[in-house]
Design a protein around this motif. Structure first.
Motif, PDB file in Angstrom:
ATOM      1  N   VAL A 171       0.837  -1.204   0.000  1.00 49.90           N
ATOM      2  CA  VAL A 171       0.000   0.000   0.000  1.00 49.90           C
ATOM      3  C   VAL A 171       0.869   1.251   0.000  1.00 49.90           C
ATOM      4  N   GLY A 172       1.992   1.215   0.711  1.00 53.45           N
ATOM      5  CA  GLY A 172       2.882   2.363   0.767  1.00 53.45           C
ATOM      6  C   GLY A 172       3.441   2.736  -0.600  1.00 53.45           C
ATOM      7  N   PHE A 173       3.934   1.746  -1.342  1.00 53.98           N
ATOM      8  CA  PHE A 173       4.435   2.012  -2.691  1.00 53.98           C
ATOM      9  C   PHE A 173       3.319   2.558  -3.585  1.00 53.98           C
ATOM     10  N   ALA A 174       2.142   1.965  -3.469  1.00 51.18           N
ATOM     11  CA  ALA A 174       1.015   2.406  -4.302  1.00 51.18           C
ATOM     12  C   ALA A 174       0.652   3.859  -3.990  1.00 51.18           C
ATOM     13  N   LEU A 175       0.563   4.190  -2.705  1.00 48.93           N
ATOM     14  CA  LEU A 175       0.244   5.570  -2.311  1.00 48.93           C
ATOM     15  C   LEU A 175       1.294   6.551  -2.834  1.00 48.93           C
ATOM     16  N   LEU A 176       2.556   6.222  -2.638  1.00 50.55           N
ATOM     17  CA  LEU A 176       3.647   7.092  -3.061  1.00 50.55           C
ATOM     18  C   LEU A 176       3.587   7.367  -4.560  1.00 50.55           C
ATOM     19  N   TYR A 217       5.878   3.045   9.204  1.00 53.14           N
ATOM     20  CA  TYR A 217       5.509   2.834  10.603  1.00 53.14           C
ATOM     21  C   TYR A 217       5.313   1.341  10.897  1.00 53.14           C
ATOM     22  N   HIS A 218       4.695   0.635   9.952  1.00 52.62           N
ATOM     23  CA  HIS A 218       4.510  -0.806  10.137  1.00 52.62           C
ATOM     24  C   HIS A 218       5.840  -1.547  10.087  1.00 52.62           C
ATOM     25  N   LEU A 219       6.766  -1.054   9.270  1.00 50.47           N
ATOM     26  CA  LEU A 219       8.064  -1.717   9.164  1.00 50.47           C
ATOM     27  C   LEU A 219       8.895  -1.493  10.427  1.00 50.47           C
ATOM     28  N   VAL A 220       8.935  -0.264  10.912  1.00 49.09           N
ATOM     29  CA  VAL A 220       9.782   0.095  12.052  1.00 49.09           C
ATOM     30  C   VAL A 220       9.212  -0.436  13.377  1.00 49.09           C
ATOM     31  N   TYR A 221       7.888  -0.349  13.537  1.00 48.43           N
ATOM     32  CA  TYR A 221       7.256  -0.712  14.805  1.00 48.43           C
ATOM     33  C   TYR A 221       6.447  -2.008  14.709  1.00 48.43           C
ATOM     34  N   TYR A 222       6.882  -2.891  13.852  1.00 50.98           N
ATOM     35  CA  TYR A 222       6.142  -4.142  13.635  1.00 50.98           C
ATOM     36  C   TYR A 222       5.951  -4.925  14.932  1.00 50.98           C
ATOM     37  N   GLN A 223       7.035  -5.203  15.659  1.00 49.67           N
ATOM     38  CA  GLN A 223       6.954  -5.986  16.888  1.00 49.67           C
ATOM     39  C   GLN A 223       6.180  -5.260  17.994  1.00 49.67           C
ATOM     40  N   PRO A 224       6.461  -3.973  18.265  1.00 53.10           N
ATOM     41  CA  PRO A 224       5.683  -3.271  19.308  1.00 53.10           C
ATOM     42  C   PRO A 224       4.184  -3.243  19.032  1.00 53.10           C
ATOM     43  N   ILE A 225       3.797  -3.055  17.760  1.00 54.22           N
ATOM     44  CA  ILE A 225       2.366  -3.017  17.432  1.00 54.22           C
ATOM     45  C   ILE A 225       1.711  -4.360  17.754  1.00 54.22           C
ATOM     46  N   MET A 233       0.177   7.938  19.029  1.00 54.21           N
ATOM     47  CA  MET A 233       0.869   7.941  17.744  1.00 54.21           C
ATOM     48  C   MET A 233       0.234   6.932  16.787  1.00 54.21           C
ATOM     49  N   ASP A 234      -0.139   5.776  17.315  1.00 56.25           N
ATOM     50  CA  ASP A 234      -0.821   4.774  16.483  1.00 56.25           C
ATOM     51  C   ASP A 234      -2.094   5.360  15.879  1.00 56.25           C
ATOM     52  N   VAL A 235      -2.853   6.055  16.711  1.00 52.23           N
ATOM     53  CA  VAL A 235      -4.121   6.644  16.251  1.00 52.23           C
ATOM     54  C   VAL A 235      -3.858   7.712  15.194  1.00 52.23           C
ATOM     55  N   THR A 236      -2.861   8.555  15.442  1.00 54.17           N
ATOM     56  CA  THR A 236      -2.546   9.634  14.497  1.00 54.17           C
ATOM     57  C   THR A 236      -2.128   9.077  13.147  1.00 54.17           C
ATOM     58  N   ILE A 237      -1.225   8.104  13.179  1.00 50.86           N
ATOM     59  CA  ILE A 237      -0.760   7.468  11.932  1.00 50.86           C
ATOM     60  C   ILE A 237      -1.927   6.815  11.201  1.00 50.86           C
ATOM     61  N   SER A 238      -2.817   6.194  11.946  1.00 51.67           N
ATOM     62  CA  SER A 238      -3.952   5.496  11.337  1.00 51.67           C
ATOM     63  C   SER A 238      -4.898   6.470  10.645  1.00 51.67           C
ATOM     64  N   ILE A 261       3.856  16.532  -0.046  1.00 51.80           N
ATOM     65  CA  ILE A 261       3.567  16.253   1.375  1.00 51.80           C
ATOM     66  C   ILE A 261       2.858  14.906   1.512  1.00 51.80           C
ATOM     67  N   CYS A 262       1.858  14.684   0.653  1.00 54.41           N
ATOM     68  CA  CYS A 262       1.124  13.413   0.695  1.00 54.41           C
ATOM     69  C   CYS A 262       2.044  12.235   0.376  1.00 54.41           C
ATOM     70  N   ALA A 263       2.956  12.437  -0.565  1.00 52.44           N
ATOM     71  CA  ALA A 263       3.897  11.373  -0.913  1.00 52.44           C
ATOM     72  C   ALA A 263       4.803  11.057   0.284  1.00 52.44           C
ATOM     73  N   ALA A 264       5.277  12.110   0.956  1.00 53.32           N
ATOM     74  CA  ALA A 264       6.130  11.902   2.126  1.00 53.32           C
ATOM     75  C   ALA A 264       5.369  11.197   3.252  1.00 53.32           C
ATOM     76  N   LEU A 265       4.123  11.614   3.473  1.00 51.36           N
ATOM     77  CA  LEU A 265       3.304  10.973   4.507  1.00 51.36           C
ATOM     78  C   LEU A 265       3.017   9.506   4.160  1.00 51.36           C
ATOM     79  N   SER A 266       2.933   9.199   2.883  1.00 58.43           N
ATOM     80  CA  SER A 266       2.725   7.804   2.450  1.00 58.43           C
ATOM     81  C   SER A 266       3.890   6.925   2.888  1.00 58.43           C
ATOM     82  N   VAL A 267       5.098   7.467   2.770  1.00 61.29           N
ATOM     83  CA  VAL A 267       6.288   6.738   3.231  1.00 61.29           C
ATOM     84  C   VAL A 267       6.237   6.558   4.748  1.00 61.29           C
ATOM     85  N   VAL A 268       5.785   7.591   5.444  1.00 59.16           N
ATOM     86  CA  VAL A 268       5.733   7.548   6.915  1.00 59.16           C
ATOM     87  C   VAL A 268       4.754   6.479   7.398  1.00 59.16           C
TER      88      VAL A 268
END
Length: 652
Positions: free
Chosen positions: A71-76, A110-118, A128-133, A99-106
């Protein structure tokens, strides 16, 4: 090309084709980027494609990582390629799109960086989870609007409002309502919504099949199939129109877009049909109706067919086999209508000297069909669609080296990866937004409530339930991509049909069919409108004509829903042959009623009896079959006798 051979080179150039596709299909309304931005898109698209090939070869990543990066690649890429307004196809990217492209990467990162904590939080989401969502949901909705139009976005937005304000809805639709943080995190942090089954399928084998289709086109198989169809059928009565049906059916294997198929094949067939006397509206309608059916044609079909494997739990090869006879009936129905129209107007075919030699074409480029054979063989052997598509891609590249004029260079291969990734954008976004709808249905329990509502409204009558489902599928299909339409209907409507006794595969093919034929159903008949752009015909009249030609598309789903032998459910060879024979006779009768011609012009009462006979043959049963065949046979006999008298009168 032989001295007298007709020119099969498209009469409209590539820029005209691109203009038509962009006008009628948002998928092709992308920016014309130049310079460094064009190179950036190329690198991103190829990287995305290589990641998908890697996971196909060595195994997929953990679920949320596999789907999140997809989904990230598609959004970007969407925010770089597609402008906010469809009409603005300049080579400049607005500041807000960066800005939207940059936020798509973010949001994807987020799923890649915080995979285990999530995973460890197990639903106890942070601020932060809610904001990103929330950001992710908004990005997905806007990106989908850009590539798929406002209808799917409007439906998804309504479902989000429904989840929030559930207590304000009347009757059985009412529920307690959910807070925005709960809705947002369910949409993006779980694997039940945006990152649910639809994106799961898109991120695995749908993407690969789209890349495969791109490589097939690169080898020139599309032109070869069109030439072959013209060589086989071009000399028959109404030959170019029949060739259009054959070419479009075969091209459905390499194109999942009704509009793209219409423009690609129609640039050859529509001018040829007009050259032998077909009206502009009829020529465009033939191509549109045939091209729309391409998504129904095994072994590959449209992207929604792959998602069907997850919703039904059936192997893809089972779905392809079940779809084979209905697809045959669909194209046979169009073929019959064309034949009757040609006879009615006295239209000839092309001279054999004007046509390509099919035997020569097969001798020279038979190997182009091998990659398709690879897919079929691997699926029959029980390999996954993902692995079958991977080997098919490699085989398409390999067989291109058999002849110099089909050989793919390294540059061609990179272009194929980029074009395949680009073609995956609308599918990926449609799956993501349809996932929002599926997620809300699951979260609120709407699926069970909706099923109960349809059952009450139809009074438990299966024909009424099918009728309601048909209208819902067509209406949604007029503004939604086929994939998203199928996901919505498979979630809400198909279970109702199953509950009323229709087999699972028949119920899902039923909603799949009607979502597709929306492309030729007025008032929004996009494939017909694209064909009219080539033919120079009236778009609305073309749509009406296309829907008449494709009467089989509206009839066949009812046939296989009530005669499950045609989708190979609990049957044997004799039952299949009997069901197929009666279905063909019924379609011939209804075609005669619609066209007003069998052996000669039909009188009003003859058309009425043919229609009754055809409908009786749709409803399975010994009595209805006997009555239907008898009525059709009587009118056919009358037609033969009257045609002989008319011939004798002309001779005298």
């Amino acid at each position: 090309m032989a001295k007298n051979q007709v020119n099969l080179t498209p009469e409209i150039d590539e820029s005209k084709q691109a203009e038509l596709m962009a006008k009628y299909d948002r998928e092709f309304a992308y920016r014309d980027l130049k310079g460094i931005l064009s190179k950036v898109v190329t690198v991103l698209a190829i990287t995305w494609a290589l990641i998908q090939l890697y996971t196909a070869a060595f195994g997929v990543f953990p679920t949320t990582i596999q789907r999140g990066q997809h989904v990230g690649f598609a959004l970007l890429l969407v925010y770089i390629l597609y402008p906010m307004r469809k009409s603005n196809r300049s080579n400049k990217i607005a500041w807000y799109d960066y800005i939207c492209a940059a936020l798509s990467v973010v949001v994807a990162g987020y799923h890649l960086v915080y995979y285990q904590p999530i995973i460890h939080r197990a639903g106890a989401y942070t601020t932060m989870d809610v904001t990103i969502s929330i950001i992710a949901v908004l990005l997905v909705i806007e990106a989908t609007r850009r590539v798929a139009g406002p209808v799917l976005v409007s439906v998804a937005s309504f479902f989000l409002i429904y989840a929030f304000l559930g207590s304000n809805f009347p009757g059985f639709l009412s529920h307690r309502g959910y807070a925005i943080p709960r809705i947002a995190t369910y949409m993006w942090m779980s694997t039940e919504s945006i990152l649910g089954i639809p994106v799961g399928v898109s991120s695995t084998f749908i993407f690969l099949f789209l890349v495969f289709a791109t490589f097939l086109k690169k080898t020139g198989i599309g032109d070869w199939l069109t030439d072959l169809a013209m060589g086989v059928a071009g000399g028959a009565t109404g030959g170019p129109a029949k060739a259009a049906v054959i070419a479009s059916a075969s091209q459905g294997t390499i194109s999942g877009s009704s509009v793209a198929n219409t423009v690609g094949t129609g640039s050859v067939t529509i001018p040829l049909m007009k050259s032998i006397g077909y009206r502009s509206e009829f020529a465009a309608a033939v191509e549109a109706s045939a091209s729309t059916g391409g998504q129904l044609m095994p072994p590959i079909m449209g992207a929604a067919a792959f998602i069907m494997t997850e919703f039904t739990g059936l192997p893809y090869i089972t779905i392809a086999l079940s779809a084979a006879i209905p697809a045959f009936l669909y194209f046979t129905g169009i073929f019959i209508m064309i034949h009757l129209e040609a006879k009615k107007q006295g239209l000839r075919g092309l001279k054999r000297s004007e046509l390509p030699n099919p035997f020569k074409l097969i001798k020279e480029k038979w190997f182009l069909a091998l990659p398709i054979a690879v897919i079929v063989v691997l699926l029959v052997q029980g390999r996954t669609p993902m692995r079958a598509a991977l080997f098919a891609i490699f085989s398409a590249i390999a067989v291109s080296y058999i002849r110099k004029d089909t050989r793919l260079s390294f540059k061609n291969i990179l272009e194929g990866l980029e074009e395949g990734a680009r073609s995956a954008l609308p599918v990926a976004m449609a799956c993501a937004t349809a996932g929002i709808i599926v997620g809300i249905v699951t979260l609120t329990g709407l699926g069970v409530k909706f099923s109960t509502g349809i059952l009450i409204l139809s009074g438990g009558n299966v024909y009424l339930a099918m009728l309601f489902t048909m209208f819902a599928s067509i209406i949604l299909g007029m503004g939604m991509p086929t994939t998203a339409n199928y996901i919505v209907q498979a979630t809400i409507a198909a279970p109702v049909l199953v509950e009323l006794g229709i087999p699972v595969i028949a119920a899902h093919l039923f909603v799949f069919y009607f979502g597709i034929v929306a492309d030729i159903t007025p008032p929004v008949a996009l494939a017909a409108f694209a064909g009219s752009g080539i033919a120079g015909s009236n778009p609305f009249k073309t749509g009406v004509q296309a829907s008449k030609l494709a009467f089989a598309a509206y009839l066949v789903p009812y046939i296989f829903a009530t005669s499950p032998q045609l989708v190979l459910v609990d049957t044997n060879v004799i039952e299949v042959i009997m069901a197929l024979a009666t279905a063909l006779i019924g379609m011939y009768a209804i075609a005669g009623a619609v066209s007003g011609y069998l052996k000669t012009n039909a009188k009003a009462w003859e058309r009425l009896i043919l229609a009754v006979g055809g409908v009786l043959l749709v409803n399975p049963g010994m009595l209805t079959n006997v009555l239907g065949i008898s009525l059709t046979g009587v009118i056919f006999a009358f037609q033969i006798m009257r045609a002989k008298k008319e011939d004798q009168t002309v001779t005298l």
